[in-house]
Design a protein around this motif. Structure first.
Motif, PDB file in Angstrom:
ATOM      1  N   ARG A  42       0.832  -1.207   0.000  1.00 43.21           N
ATOM      2  CA  ARG A  42       0.000   0.000   0.000  1.00 43.21           C
ATOM      3  C   ARG A  42       0.864   1.253   0.000  1.00 43.21           C
ATOM      4  O   ARG A  42       0.457   2.295  -0.510  1.00 43.21           O
ATOM      5  N   HIS A  43       2.057   1.172   0.578  1.00 44.77           N
ATOM      6  CA  HIS A  43       2.978   2.308   0.546  1.00 44.77           C
ATOM      7  C   HIS A  43       3.721   2.368  -0.781  1.00 44.77           C
ATOM      8  O   HIS A  43       3.953   3.456  -1.325  1.00 44.77           O
ATOM      9  N   LEU A  44       4.064   1.200  -1.334  1.00 41.53           N
ATOM     10  CA  LEU A  44       4.753   1.185  -2.617  1.00 41.53           C
ATOM     11  C   LEU A  44       3.874   1.788  -3.715  1.00 41.53           C
ATOM     12  O   LEU A  44       4.378   2.399  -4.665  1.00 41.53           O
ATOM     13  N   LEU A  45       2.559   1.632  -3.590  1.00 41.96           N
ATOM     14  CA  LEU A  45       1.652   2.191  -4.581  1.00 41.96           C
ATOM     15  C   LEU A  45       1.716   3.719  -4.628  1.00 41.96           C
ATOM     16  O   LEU A  45       1.345   4.332  -5.632  1.00 41.96           O
ATOM     17  N   GLU A  46       2.164   4.341  -3.533  1.00 42.42           N
ATOM     18  CA  GLU A  46       2.185   5.798  -3.447  1.00 42.42           C
ATOM     19  C   GLU A  46       3.517   6.408  -3.869  1.00 42.42           C
ATOM     20  O   GLU A  46       3.638   7.629  -3.976  1.00 42.42           O
ATOM     21  N   VAL A  47       4.516   5.575  -4.095  1.00 46.90           N
ATOM     22  CA  VAL A  47       5.844   6.080  -4.463  1.00 46.90           C
ATOM     23  C   VAL A  47       5.857   6.460  -5.938  1.00 46.90           C
ATOM     24  O   VAL A  47       5.303   5.751  -6.783  1.00 46.90           O
ATOM     25  N   HIS A  48       6.491   7.573  -6.269  1.00 48.93           N
ATOM     26  CA  HIS A  48       6.549   8.022  -7.662  1.00 48.93           C
ATOM     27  C   HIS A  48       7.420   7.082  -8.497  1.00 48.93           C
ATOM     28  O   HIS A  48       8.441   6.576  -8.024  1.00 48.93           O
ATOM     29  N   PRO A  49       7.032   6.814  -9.737  1.00 50.80           N
ATOM     30  CA  PRO A  49       7.860   5.988 -10.624  1.00 50.80           C
ATOM     31  C   PRO A  49       9.274   6.554 -10.750  1.00 50.80           C
ATOM     32  O   PRO A  49       9.450   7.760 -10.919  1.00 50.80           O
ATOM     33  N   ASP A  50      10.264   5.650 -10.674  1.00 49.44           N
ATOM     34  CA  ASP A  50      11.651   6.123 -10.675  1.00 49.44           C
ATOM     35  C   ASP A  50      12.611   5.062 -11.214  1.00 49.44           C
ATOM     36  O   ASP A  50      13.758   4.989 -10.803  1.00 49.44           O
ATOM     37  N   ASP A  51      12.111   4.185 -12.096  1.00 48.72           N
ATOM     38  CA  ASP A  51      12.978   3.188 -12.720  1.00 48.72           C
ATOM     39  C   ASP A  51      13.679   2.333 -11.664  1.00 48.72           C
ATOM     40  O   ASP A  51      14.844   1.983 -11.799  1.00 48.72           O
ATOM     41  N   ASP A  52      12.933   1.998 -10.598  1.00 48.33           N
ATOM     42  CA  ASP A  52      13.479   1.219  -9.487  1.00 48.33           C
ATOM     43  C   ASP A  52      13.084  -0.242  -9.681  1.00 48.33           C
ATOM     44  O   ASP A  52      11.938  -0.630  -9.433  1.00 48.33           O
ATOM     45  N   GLN A  53      14.037  -1.061 -10.116  1.00 51.00           N
ATOM     46  CA  GLN A  53      13.728  -2.458 -10.409  1.00 51.00           C
ATOM     47  C   GLN A  53      13.460  -3.279  -9.151  1.00 51.00           C
ATOM     48  O   GLN A  53      12.749  -4.284  -9.195  1.00 51.00           O
ATOM     49  N   GLU A  54      14.034  -2.847  -8.019  1.00 47.48           N
ATOM     50  CA  GLU A  54      13.717  -3.537  -6.767  1.00 47.48           C
ATOM     51  C   GLU A  54      12.252  -3.321  -6.410  1.00 47.48           C
ATOM     52  O   GLU A  54      11.579  -4.236  -5.941  1.00 47.48           O
ATOM     53  N   LEU A  55      11.748  -2.110  -6.637  1.00 45.34           N
ATOM     54  CA  LEU A  55      10.334  -1.837  -6.375  1.00 45.34           C
ATOM     55  C   LEU A  55       9.441  -2.685  -7.290  1.00 45.34           C
ATOM     56  O   LEU A  55       8.409  -3.207  -6.855  1.00 45.34           O
ATOM     57  N   VAL A  56       9.838  -2.809  -8.550  1.00 46.72           N
ATOM     58  CA  VAL A  56       9.086  -3.660  -9.474  1.00 46.72           C
ATOM     59  C   VAL A  56       9.007  -5.082  -8.933  1.00 46.72           C
ATOM     60  O   VAL A  56       7.943  -5.707  -8.918  1.00 46.72           O
ATOM     61  N   ALA A  57      10.137  -5.586  -8.464  1.00 46.06           N
ATOM     62  CA  ALA A  57      10.165  -6.948  -7.922  1.00 46.06           C
ATOM     63  C   ALA A  57       9.282  -7.074  -6.685  1.00 46.06           C
ATOM     64  O   ALA A  57       8.566  -8.078  -6.517  1.00 46.06           O
ATOM     65  N   GLN A  58       9.317  -6.061  -5.811  1.00 45.14           N
ATOM     66  CA  GLN A  58       8.480  -6.103  -4.614  1.00 45.14           C
ATOM     67  C   GLN A  58       6.992  -6.094  -4.970  1.00 45.14           C
ATOM     68  O   GLN A  58       6.193  -6.819  -4.370  1.00 45.14           O
ATOM     69  N   LEU A  59       6.624  -5.262  -5.937  1.00 43.89           N
ATOM     70  CA  LEU A  59       5.217  -5.199  -6.327  1.00 43.89           C
ATOM     71  C   LEU A  59       4.759  -6.502  -6.971  1.00 43.89           C
ATOM     72  O   LEU A  59       3.620  -6.950  -6.761  1.00 43.89           O
ATOM     73  N   ARG A  60       5.621  -7.130  -7.755  1.00 40.89           N
ATOM     74  CA  ARG A  60       5.261  -8.420  -8.346  1.00 40.89           C
ATOM     75  C   ARG A  60       5.097  -9.485  -7.265  1.00 40.89           C
ATOM     76  O   ARG A  60       4.176 -10.307  -7.309  1.00 40.89           O
ATOM     77  N   GLU A  61       5.993  -9.438  -6.280  1.00 39.39           N
ATOM     78  CA  GLU A  61       5.867 -10.377  -5.164  1.00 39.39           C
ATOM     79  C   GLU A  61       4.578 -10.126  -4.392  1.00 39.39           C
ATOM     80  O   GLU A  61       3.853 -11.066  -4.023  1.00 39.39           O
ATOM     81  N   ALA A  62       4.263  -8.846  -4.151  1.00 39.69           N
ATOM     82  CA  ALA A  62       3.032  -8.501  -3.441  1.00 39.69           C
ATOM     83  C   ALA A  62       1.807  -8.974  -4.221  1.00 39.69           C
ATOM     84  O   ALA A  62       0.852  -9.492  -3.638  1.00 39.69           O
ATOM     85  N   ALA A  63       1.837  -8.812  -5.548  1.00 40.04           N
ATOM     86  CA  ALA A  63       0.719  -9.258  -6.374  1.00 40.04           C
ATOM     87  C   ALA A  63       0.501 -10.759  -6.228  1.00 40.04           C
ATOM     88  O   ALA A  63      -0.638 -11.228  -6.115  1.00 40.04           O
ATOM     89  N   GLY A  64       1.600 -11.513  -6.223  1.00 36.75           N
ATOM     90  CA  GLY A  64       1.478 -12.956  -6.024  1.00 36.75           C
ATOM     91  C   GLY A  64       0.862 -13.302  -4.686  1.00 36.75           C
ATOM     92  O   GLY A  64       0.028 -14.213  -4.581  1.00 36.75           O
ATOM     93  N   GLN A  65       1.239 -12.560  -3.646  1.00 30.34           N
ATOM     94  CA  GLN A  65       0.676 -12.809  -2.320  1.00 30.34           C
ATOM     95  C   GLN A  65      -0.800 -12.435  -2.270  1.00 30.34           C
ATOM     96  O   GLN A  65      -1.606 -13.128  -1.632  1.00 30.34           O
ATOM     97  N   HIS A  66      -1.177 -11.365  -2.937  1.00 35.39           N
ATOM     98  CA  HIS A  66      -2.590 -10.986  -2.976  1.00 35.39           C
ATOM     99  C   HIS A  66      -3.415 -12.040  -3.713  1.00 35.39           C
ATOM    100  O   HIS A  66      -4.518 -12.405  -3.271  1.00 35.39           O
ATOM    101  N   LEU A  67      -2.914 -12.522  -4.833  1.00 34.35           N
ATOM    102  CA  LEU A  67      -3.635 -13.547  -5.579  1.00 34.35           C
ATOM    103  C   LEU A  67      -3.814 -14.812  -4.747  1.00 34.35           C
ATOM    104  O   LEU A  67      -4.854 -15.471  -4.800  1.00 34.35           O
ATOM    105  N   ALA A  68      -2.803 -15.133  -3.974  1.00 31.40           N
ATOM    106  CA  ALA A  68      -2.831 -16.371  -3.188  1.00 31.40           C
ATOM    107  C   ALA A  68      -3.877 -16.348  -2.082  1.00 31.40           C
ATOM    108  O   ALA A  68      -4.258 -17.403  -1.578  1.00 31.40           O
ATOM    109  N   VAL A  69      -4.343 -15.146  -1.693  1.00 29.18           N
ATOM    110  CA  VAL A  69      -5.385 -15.069  -0.656  1.00 29.18           C
ATOM    111  C   VAL A  69      -6.737 -14.678  -1.243  1.00 29.18           C
ATOM    112  O   VAL A  69      -7.680 -14.399  -0.507  1.00 29.18           O
TER     113      VAL A  69
END
Length: 884
Positions: free
Chosen positions: A389-416
């Protein structure tokens, strides 16, 4: 707990609450829904606190509150409601409480790690219903009261569950009380508790009371002022308090508190200062007041506002960059200033304050604080989903670690079971943006996330993924397979087949190609119209007849070949042999399973349908019973479970258990209605239910179903189970609309004959058309009946042959007709088709004029639930008696 101040002009609201609590705690334990709506500051929270105090000695009370900054956190409100109660139980007892719903629902509540297939959101909601009902029954000595404040800020998953759950409150000793701001709820376009009465019907289940709160009158405001400042507060002063605050209770209380802080005399001479004081309770005035508390307190309040609800003092201190001692000092100052309450966790005194503080943070600082909050949450081991929910508020900045975190979060959301939350994460990840080589994979993941909730969105994302480099061969095959499924569910079967053919043309030989070919055959064959069906059938025969069923690709092709052969009316024994090769030990469980994510549930469905129309009804019923269990265990209780009930209804219809069939089919429609409207399962369930009701002699009820579900042209692009135009033609014939029926049945034949689909049980157009034309065109009738008999004998099932002989007998000379009907009876006695058997016995009894035979037929018809047929047999018996 008791509210900190009296409630003014809330007697009607409190009376409504008292009645609802009394009904809940009475001998009948009548549950219901009590909704309070009103703008910010009108006292909804204070009213709920009063109701809580009112019910505390009589009810078990669970409460939750939405928050402006946590609307993107799935199941946030549900967890607040249920976790405290569930935490009291030992693990084993909790697991027993959930029963079969544990693996589906416990992860959504944070009580277990996800396992098994991705759950259907409807299944998660059904599991929550089950758990709350179990908890309510365990608290039978104290009925249950659920309270939801600030429902307009509840997360979407909780809102959707509450909307469906409140529709069944009459079944439980449970009262739901909720409060929301109407405008904010409308802006979120959330389908919550408003206007749910229509779903409850008029049977008295789940009484609903809605009350709109209004601002205080000048008299009530004066009473509030004098209660705080003394009876000497004069009328002009009180009137000015009302004018400044607009009768808003929260603002009036805050303004009076500031009058006390300023030691201002409550008289007319002081009234001119009230407007300036009032401004400090909200907006920029509140911000200025906060700034006067000092830099540390201001920064700590910002951190608390970013965190939102259930604010951990330690996490807020980390976010504000201060020590625990500094955080404790800031907390004390903010409490004294009536900005926050509590200790650990903290809460803002009022949502208006939280909003003002959050919006006062400079945008760049706010964004940075969200980023730091995500880091702190991740560092604390709370997981990517909690940080998202905090990552969603961060401005885009070509941060590949953030991309990875959001993809991981998406997987966790789908799993529940929270695909919407996953969608938000993946869409935000695309904005970052990801590396070019990862973009296609992200679009693929986004398409998979929206498959259940929005097939058109899935089509858009998967097509985009396939149009760019980045997917390896395996993902390209899977993306195309899922794209085709989404297109099919979006009533675009031709496009599905075209997409599969195009991808197959560029795919190297191997399992991937076979998967694409199988899907291509499936969606081509499932189309309601087809350019060259016989050619497709020949290609399928060449591809499948030699296979042994050694892997899922071979089993898929064998399944499709068997289903196609069944529709074509090929030899039934050959068809059954194909089905046997498509299964492992008679079950799809270890092969093409019901919850298989690679191949989908359509293939085992086709095996079961093929069995049902080749007189292998025991095997069909076993398969579809297994489907119900698999879907329930996996929490797939939306369209999947609706279809499983529909399929069981089909088996009972084929068996002649018409009452049981009607029950399963109505349940299938009920389950489908919860998911949406106009779904493929709606067409199938409505078609089968209409056919079943006609068999029962309930023509008017069949018409109601047809009208309710718009059963008729234009038909969907996918075939309907059984053939839709044939069933509609049968309905029109039963209604006496002969010319319309003839046109519909002739159109059905014109569509099916070129495709060589000659199964007269699946598509009984020829027999019904022959009956409709009996008086007008005997030559054509004889031709239709004779051809139907040829096709039935080629197919070879006792049901098909018996029905064809019964049809031919209607247009044969009397002596020949008797023999034909006797032969039909012998075939149908060997089949499991009890209704068709009863039909033939009635016809036979009428043909030979046998009172005894008709009595047997009447008994058989009643056993089937075919009241109309039983009445016909009774009338025939009466005619024979009259003649005697």
């Amino acid at each position: 707990m008791k509210p900190s101040r009296p409630l003014y002009e809330r007697e009607p609201e409190l009376a409504a609450a008292a009645r609802a609590v009394d009904d809940l705690c009475g001998a009948q334990a009548v549950g219901g829904l009590l909704v309070f709506s009103g703008e910010a500051g009108l006292g909804k929270t204070a009213l709920l606190a009063e109701i809580r105090a009112m019910a505390a000695d009589r009810c078990t009370v669970w409460s939750a509150r939405g928050g402006e900054t946590v609307t993107s956190v799935p199941f946030h409100v549900v967890r607040q409601l249920l976790q405290p109660a569930l935490d009291r139980f030992p693990h084993d007892e909790t697991r027993a409480l959930f029963g079969d719903w544990y693996d589906t629902t416990a992860p959504a509540l944070g009580l277990a790690e996800p396992s098994g297939p991705q759950p259907d959101p409807q299944g998660v909601r059904d599991g929550l219903d089950f758990v709350v009902a179990r908890l309510a029954s365990r608290l039978s000595h104290r009925p249950l009261l659920l309270m939801v404040d600030d429902a307009h800020w509840a997360d979407g998953e909780s809102l959707t569950w509450l909307a469906s759950f409140t529709a069944r409150l009459g079944e439980l000793p449970l009262l739901v009380v909720q409060a929301h701001r109407p405008q904010e709820l409308a802006e979120r376009n959330a389908s919550y508790v408003a206007d749910r009465d229509a779903e409850r019907g008029s049977d008295g289940q789940g009484a609903t009371t809605r009350v709109a709160l209004r601002a205080l009158t000048p008299d009530a405001t004066a009473e509030l002022v004098r209660a705080a400042l003394g009876e000497h507060a004069d009328d002009p002063f009180c009137r000015e308090v009302w004018a400044v605050t607009g009768g808003n209770p929260y603002e009036a209380v805050e303004l009076v508190a500031k009058v006390q802080d300023q030691e201002l005399a409550p008289v007319e001479e002081s009234a001119g200062q009230l407007r300036e004081l009032g401004a400090s309770a909200r907006g920029s005035g509140l911000v200025a007041r906060l700034e006067r508390l000092g830099t540390n307190a201001n920064r700590f309040a910002w951190a608390a506002a970013v965190l939102g609800t259930d604010i951990s003092q330690e996490l807020a201190a980390t976010l504000a960059g201060m020590s625990s001692a500094e955080a404790a000092d800031c907390t004390a100052r903010l409490r004294d200033a009536r900005i926050v309450s509590g200790f650990d966790p903290l809460e803002f005194v009022h949502p208006l304050i939280a909003t003002a503080v959050y919006r006062s943070i400079p945008p760049a600082t706010r964004t940075a604080m969200h980023g730091r909050a995500a880091w702190a949450i991740t560092r604390a081991g709370l997981g990517a989903a909690a940080a998202s929910r905090h990552l969603l508020e961060v401005h885009p900045d070509d941060d590949q670690e953030l991309v990875a975190q959001l993809r991981e979060a998406a997987g966790q959301h789908l799993a529940v079971g929270a695909p919407e939350a996953a969608r938000r994460c993946l869409e935000r990840a695309l904005e970052e943006p990801p590396r070019p080589k990862d973009r296609a994979v992200l679009l693929y993941e986004l398409g998979c996330a929206t498959l259940l909730s929005s097939p058109p969105t899935t089509v858009q994302h998967l097509r985009a993924a396939l149009d760019m480099p980045g997917l390896d061969d395996g993902l390209r095959v899977d993306a195309t397979f899922r794209l085709a499924a989404a297109l099919a569910h979006n009533n675009q079967l031709k496009d599905a087949a075209i997409s599969l053919a195009a991808e197959a043309a560029r795919t190297a030989p191997g399992p991937g190609l076979m998967r694409l070919q199988a899907a291509h055959f499936m969606w081509e064959g499932m189309q309601a119209t087809e350019d060259d069906g016989p050619a497709r059938s020949r290609r399928l025969t060449r591809n499948a007849d030699h296979l042994k069923g050694r892997d899922n690709a071979e089993r898929a092709l064998l399944t499709l070949r068997a289903f196609d052969a069944m529709l074509r009316g090929e030899n039934a024994q050959l068809i059954v042999d194909l089905c046997e090769r498509a299964l492992i030990d008679g079950s799809p469980a270890r092969g093409l399973g019901w919850t298989d994510s690679e191949w989908g549930f359509e293939l085992p469905t086709m095996v079961g349908i093929t069995y049902a129309f080749t007189d292998q009804l025991d095997r069909a019923e076993s398969l579809f019973g297994e489907a119900v269990r698999a879907f329930e265990i996996s929490g797939w209780s939306g369209a999947h479970l609706a279809f499983a009930h529909t399929l069981l209804g089909m088996v009972h219809r084929r068996r002649g258990r018409l009452a049981e069939a009607e029950g399963f089919l109505r349940e299938g429609l009920r389950l489908a209605d919860r998911v949406g409207s106009g779904l493929p399962v709606h067409w199938d369930a409505a078609c089968l239910l209409i056919d079943t009701l006609l068999a029962r002699g309930r023509v008017a009820e069949a018409r109601k179903i047809a009208d309710r579900y718009h059963f008729g042209p234009p038909y969907p692009s996918a075939m309907v189970l059984p053939d839709g135009p044939c069933v509609r033609g049968r309905l029109l014939l039963a209604e006496g609309r002969k010319e319309e029926a003839i046109a519909e049945l002739e159109a059905a034949g014109a569509a099916l004959e070129p495709r060589e689909r000659h199964n007269g049980i699946w598509a009984p157009w020829a027999g019904d058309l022959a009956r409709a034309l009996a008086d007008d065109d005997p030559g054509r009738v004889a031709h239709l009946a004779a051809r139907a008999r040829v096709h039935a004998e080629r197919f070879g099932t006792d049901t098909a042959i018996g029905e064809a002989l019964r049809c031919v007998s209607l247009f044969a000379p009397p002596e020949e007709a008797e023999q034909l009907l006797a032969d039909a009876l012998r075939h149908l006695e060997r089949s499991s088709s009890a209704y068709e058997h009863a039909l033939a016995r009635v016809d036979y009894g009428v043909a030979i004029g046998s009172h005894r035979e008709l009595a047997r037929a009447q008994k058989q018809a009643m056993a089937c639930g075919a009241e109309g047929l039983a009445a016909r047999a009774q009338q025939a018996r009466a005619s024979i008696r009259s003649a005697e």
